[in-house]
Design an enzyme around this catalytic site. Structure first.
Site, mmCIF file in Angstrom:
data_model
loop_
_atom_site.group_PDB
_atom_site.id
_atom_site.type_symbol
_atom_site.label_atom_id
_atom_site.label_comp_id
_atom_site.label_asym_id
_atom_site.label_seq_id
_atom_site.Cartn_x
_atom_site.Cartn_y
_atom_site.Cartn_z
ATOM 1 N N TYR A 142 -1.332 -0.772 0.913
ATOM 2 C CA TYR A 142 -0.363 -0.910 0.073
ATOM 3 C C TYR A 142 0.266 -2.197 0.644
ATOM 4 O O TYR A 142 0.741 -3.128 -0.300
ATOM 5 C CB TYR A 142 0.739 -0.057 0.240
ATOM 6 C CG TYR A 142 1.041 1.207 -0.472
ATOM 7 C CD1 TYR A 142 0.002 2.089 -0.559
ATOM 8 C CD2 TYR A 142 2.223 1.460 -1.284
ATOM 9 C CE1 TYR A 142 0.048 3.203 -1.524
ATOM 10 C CE2 TYR A 142 2.237 2.666 -2.098
ATOM 11 C CZ TYR A 142 1.336 3.559 -2.171
ATOM 12 O OH TYR A 142 1.414 4.428 -2.977
ATOM 13 N N LYS A 188 -10.773 8.802 6.356
ATOM 14 C CA LYS A 188 -12.114 8.707 5.503
ATOM 15 C C LYS A 188 -13.053 8.011 6.754
ATOM 16 O O LYS A 188 -13.554 6.943 6.277
ATOM 17 C CB LYS A 188 -11.695 8.115 4.252
ATOM 18 C CG LYS A 188 -13.052 7.958 3.464
ATOM 19 C CD LYS A 188 -13.540 9.432 2.726
ATOM 20 C CE LYS A 188 -14.865 9.266 2.208
ATOM 21 N NZ LYS A 188 -15.236 10.687 1.690
ATOM 22 N N ASP A 220 -11.244 13.625 1.361
ATOM 23 C CA ASP A 220 -11.680 14.443 0.331
ATOM 24 C C ASP A 220 -11.790 16.042 0.306
ATOM 25 O O ASP A 220 -11.058 16.856 -0.205
ATOM 26 C CB ASP A 220 -13.105 13.976 -0.303
ATOM 27 C CG ASP A 220 -14.199 13.780 1.072
ATOM 28 O OD1 ASP A 220 -13.618 13.854 2.184
ATOM 29 O OD2 ASP A 220 -15.301 13.621 0.644
ATOM 30 N N ASP A 244 0.363 9.338 0.079
ATOM 31 C CA ASP A 244 0.808 9.347 -1.286
ATOM 32 C C ASP A 244 0.253 10.423 -2.263
ATOM 33 O O ASP A 244 0.743 11.172 -3.042
ATOM 34 C CB ASP A 244 0.956 7.796 -2.029
ATOM 35 C CG ASP A 244 1.274 7.893 -3.199
ATOM 36 O OD1 ASP A 244 2.573 8.302 -3.572
ATOM 37 O OD2 ASP A 244 0.743 7.057 -4.447
ATOM 38 N N ASP A 248 1.794 14.410 -3.536
ATOM 39 C CA ASP A 248 1.863 14.810 -5.280
ATOM 40 C C ASP A 248 1.133 16.102 -5.217
ATOM 41 O O ASP A 248 1.676 16.996 -5.850
ATOM 42 C CB ASP A 248 1.297 13.745 -6.063
ATOM 43 C CG ASP A 248 2.259 12.722 -6.633
ATOM 44 O OD1 ASP A 248 3.140 12.494 -5.406
ATOM 45 O OD2 ASP A 248 2.210 12.528 -7.724
HETATM 46 C C1 IPM Z 1 6.192 7.580 -3.586
HETATM 47 C C2 IPM Z 1 5.862 6.499 -5.029
HETATM 48 C C3 IPM Z 1 5.917 5.309 -4.650
HETATM 49 C C4 IPM Z 1 4.766 5.085 -3.420
HETATM 50 C C5 IPM Z 1 5.719 4.102 -5.634
HETATM 51 C C6 IPM Z 1 6.836 4.273 -6.862
HETATM 52 C C7 IPM Z 1 5.728 2.741 -5.275
HETATM 53 O O1 IPM Z 1 4.898 6.955 -5.788
HETATM 54 O O2 IPM Z 1 7.104 7.232 -3.008
HETATM 55 O O3 IPM Z 1 5.338 8.397 -3.561
HETATM 56 O O4 IPM Z 1 3.520 4.961 -4.024
HETATM 57 O O5 IPM Z 1 4.874 5.093 -2.352
HETATM 58 MN MN MN Z 2 3.918 8.882 -4.899
#
Ligand code: IPM
Ligand code: MN
Length: 358
Positions: A142, A188, A220, A244, A248
């Site tokens: 990032y 990884k 993975d 990240d 999710d």
């Molecule tokens: C998160 C979001 C952020 C990230 C974005 C909005 C920059 O997806 O907080 O998970 O990738 O960290």
């Molecule tokens: Mn995110």
């Protein structure tokens, strides 16, 4: 009466709606526990760009530093998708994290007993899951340099220094020590040099925590294992981009991304935000799930203010609301008594904390 200053960043999309509910709940918990919260609003993201030309105005950074903690909703939207990177809403958030030095992002994944059937995964797989993703937040790909977008070629750099790895690993081990004493470090290392260093360094840190069991997993495989058998995990320690993505994915174990909170700590001031985005497709409709943000407010009380009873009161009120059958649309699958709007859900949670003293 104790009093705290909270910098509030509502942001874009559903941000304002969900933050309003978190504030409703904080105020109620404040009434019951004799805590006064002074909120001050600041701009960040697309709305900040529209007003000031900058997704993170200096005033917001200064305001965050002057506060005891930052409560943040969400940023981003289709409208700003074509802006140059420096002006994009996301850049505002990344800069804030970096400016505050919040290198450790804690993303707990807990399955509410009442929602075991809300997940697309089988009940026996998700029931009882309780894990914590510890995501490195201010380094990795990032932030790595060089980075460039050309017309025919573009690149980013995944870079971690040993010190950056050490400090996030320590956080993960400290947390594991208070939990089930297991850390699974995800990388990884079979392909990336940066992951090799990650692995070596995590091994070194582990020596100071003999009672914590350390395992390593390639990312993975980890993404597969999370769905196959999420109960095998206690603390997942990983870098910025893997964390990240995995968080999710992990949200689907809980039933909805609208449920998962986060705490970004390690700097002077903590940032508390739901893990989900600004959901522009449902913004303004009053149907977003405020639980992730309300739960983030609970993490704020716990990690930044050390108000543990108040934090626990929020967690209990969320669980009771779900137990009583109240659901926003995203989790309205089974055991539903009433499908609630964003604001109804916030009010029900607030009421479950207790009634205001006269
Ligand atoms: C998160 C979001 C952020 C990230 C974005 C909005 C920059 O997806 O907080 O998970 O990738 O960290
Ligand atoms: Mn995110």
């Amino acid at each position: 009466m104790k009093s705290y200053n909270i910098a509030v960043i509502k942001g874009d999309g559903i941000g304002p709606e969900i933050i309003d509910e978190a504030i409703k709940v904080l105020d109620r918990v404040g009434d019951i526990f004799d805590i006064k919260f002074n909120y001050k609003e600041y701009l960040m993201g697309g709305c900040a760009y529209e007003e000031t030309g900058d997704p993170l105005p200096q005033e917001t950074i200064d305001g965050a530093f002057k506060s005891d903690a930052v409560l943040f909703g969400s940023i981003g939207g289709y409208k700003w998708d074509n802006l140059p990177r420096a002006l994009r809403p996301e850049t505002g958030l990344l800069k804030l994290r970096s400016a505050l030095g919040v290198f450790a992002n804690l993303r707990p994944v807990k399955v509410y007993h009442e929602l075991t059937q809300a997940s697309n995964l089988k009940e026996e797989i998700v029931s009882g899951v309780d894990l914590m993703v510890v995501r490195e937040l201010t380094g990795g790909i990032y932030f790595g340099k060089p980075r460039e977008k050309g017309d025919d070629k573009a690149y980013n750099t995944m870079v971690y220094s040993k010190d950056e790895i050490k400090r996030i690993a320590k956080i993960a081990f400290d947390i594991a020590q208070k939990r089930r004493k297991k850390v699974c470090s995800v990388d990884k290392a079979n392909v990336l040099e940066v992951s090799q260093l990650w692995r070596e360094t995590v091994e070194e840190v582990a020596k100071d925590y003999p009672e914590v069991e350390l395992t390593h997993m390639y990312v993975d495989n980890a993404s597969m294992q999370l769905i196959l058998d999420p109960k095998q995990f206690d603390v997942i320690l990983t870098g910025n981009i893997f964390g990240d993505i995995l968080s999710d994915e992990a949200s689907m174990i809980s039933g909805s991304i609208g449920l998962l909170p986060s705490a970004s700590i390690g700097g002077k001031i903590g940032v508390y935000e739901p893990i989900h985005g600004s959901a522009p497709d449902i913004a303004g409709q009053g149907i977003a799930n405020p639980i992730a943000t309300i739960s983030s407010a609970s993490m704020l009380l716990k990690y930044s203010l050390n108000e543990l009873d108040a934090s626990m009161a929020i967690d209990k009120a969320i669980a009771k609301s779900l137990h009583d059958g109240y659901r926003t649309g995203d989790i309205a699958k089974y055991g539903v008594k009433k499908v609630c709007s964003t604001s109804e859900m916030g009010s029900i949670i607030a009421d479950n904390i207790g009634v205001k003293k006269q």
